[in-house]
Design a protein around this motif. Structure first.
Motif, mmCIF file in Angstrom:
data_model
loop_
_atom_site.group_PDB
_atom_site.id
_atom_site.type_symbol
_atom_site.label_atom_id
_atom_site.label_comp_id
_atom_site.label_asym_id
_atom_site.label_seq_id
_atom_site.Cartn_x
_atom_site.Cartn_y
_atom_site.Cartn_z
ATOM 1 N N UNK A 143 -21.165 8.645 -43.629
ATOM 2 C CA UNK A 143 -19.876 8.418 -42.985
ATOM 3 C C UNK A 143 -19.593 9.521 -41.971
ATOM 4 N N UNK A 144 -19.073 9.123 -40.817
ATOM 5 C CA UNK A 144 -18.671 10.081 -39.796
ATOM 6 C C UNK A 144 -17.491 9.476 -39.047
ATOM 7 N N UNK A 145 -16.950 10.150 -38.068
ATOM 8 C CA UNK A 145 -15.708 9.672 -37.459
ATOM 9 C C UNK A 145 -15.728 9.713 -35.936
ATOM 10 N N UNK A 146 -14.954 8.800 -35.358
ATOM 11 C CA UNK A 146 -14.565 8.851 -33.956
ATOM 12 C C UNK A 146 -13.043 8.879 -33.966
ATOM 13 N N UNK A 147 -12.470 10.072 -33.919
ATOM 14 C CA UNK A 147 -11.023 10.200 -34.089
ATOM 15 C C UNK A 147 -10.648 9.801 -35.499
ATOM 16 N N UNK A 148 -9.767 8.804 -35.614
ATOM 17 C CA UNK A 148 -9.354 8.312 -36.927
ATOM 18 C C UNK A 148 -10.245 7.184 -37.434
ATOM 19 N N UNK A 149 -11.110 6.670 -36.569
ATOM 20 C CA UNK A 149 -11.978 5.560 -36.957
ATOM 21 C C UNK A 149 -13.167 6.067 -37.767
ATOM 22 N N UNK A 150 -13.280 5.585 -39.005
ATOM 23 C CA UNK A 150 -14.423 5.935 -39.848
ATOM 24 C C UNK A 150 -15.612 5.066 -39.473
ATOM 25 N N UNK A 151 -16.733 5.700 -39.227
ATOM 26 C CA UNK A 151 -17.991 5.019 -38.938
ATOM 27 C C UNK A 151 -18.935 5.263 -40.103
ATOM 28 N N UNK A 152 -19.800 4.322 -40.368
ATOM 29 C CA UNK A 152 -20.723 4.484 -41.492
ATOM 30 C C UNK A 152 -22.104 3.986 -41.102
#
Length: 255
Positions: free
Chosen positions: A26-35
């Protein structure tokens, strides 16, 4: 002697399965969680080359994960990027088309998501100076966008990806080497788009290659695409095998 070889093969297989496994990250772009999914190679070279995989329009799928596993077997660190976000996975073709269309139009956001995934590949252990971006279909478009943005990669590979861009966008110098693996009969990438892309590559001073595969349409590497070329998207076993060999040769050259 044969029994000993069989036992050794089983042991090696179990050793690989216990070591080189895809791991959710899991990582982030701002508040958007990416997985996304990362995988380390079975044996690590001192150069630690890495490959970033950009999935097709439905997002992370079995095909992209399988490719990452195959790359790990070849000795590459691999990371499968999440472009849409953990809670934005398309449920059908309409949603997939909408999501992919958004990032094709807002290419700067697409490029940003690719860079965030590249950061994760480096955190996984890949050498930041030894990386290639590859992608399928929508992901192939992303690979070309990585080159247009001159992200810090040695090369990009597009498998049956879209090649077009808005004509209002300026053509700049492209530093990464570019390999396009293309179905000769792909109806989703018209001749005008191919011609414009090749003109762009020449004007940008890019080191580029484009390989056409006979009797192949869109999605020729996707086994779940069926075998009916008249539908515009279909699997082609020979093109799939040939394009993978072309990828391996390209990786050896640039990494």
């Amino acid at each position: 002697m044969k029994l000993k070889k069989i036992i050794m093969a089983i042991v090696l297989s179990l050793s690989f399965n216990s070591f080189a496994q895809l791991t959710a990250v899991d990582y982030k772009d701002g508040e958007q969680v990416l997985s996304g999914f990362g995988i380390k190679p079975k044996s690590v070279s001192k150069d630690k080359p890495g490959v970033l995989l950009l999935p097709a329009w439905f997002g992370i799928d079995g095909h992209s994960k399988e490719s990452a596993e195959k790359l790990a077997e070849l000795g590459y660190y691999s990371f499968v990027a999440d472009i849409y976000g953990k809670d934005n996975r398309p449920k059908n073709s309409a949603e997939a088309g909408k999501n992919a269309g958004y990032y094709k139009k807002n290419y700067d956001e697409y490029q940003k998501r690719i860079q965030l995934a590249l950061d994760q590949l480096v955190k996984l252990g890949a050498n930041p100076d030894k990386i290639v971006v590859m992608g399928y279909c929508f992901g192939g478009t992303g690979a070309i966008e990585a080159a247009r943005a001159n992200l810090k990669v040695q090369g990009v590979v597009s498998f049956h990806g879209g090649l077009g861009k808005d004509i209002s966008r300026p053509i700049g110098k492209i530093n990464p080497k570019v390999l396009v693996l293309h179905g000769a009969d792909d109806p989703f990438v018209p001749k005008e788009e191919v011609d414009a892309f090749q003109t762009e590559m020449r004007a940008s001073g890019a080191d580029w290659q484009m390989v056409y595969y006979a009797n192949s349409v869109h999605a020729f590497t996707h086994k779940d695409a069926g075998s009916d070329n008249s539908k515009g998207a279909a699997y082609n076993e020979l093109a799939d095998k040939r394009s993978w060999i072309a990828l391996k040769d390209f990786l050896k050259e640039v990494l």
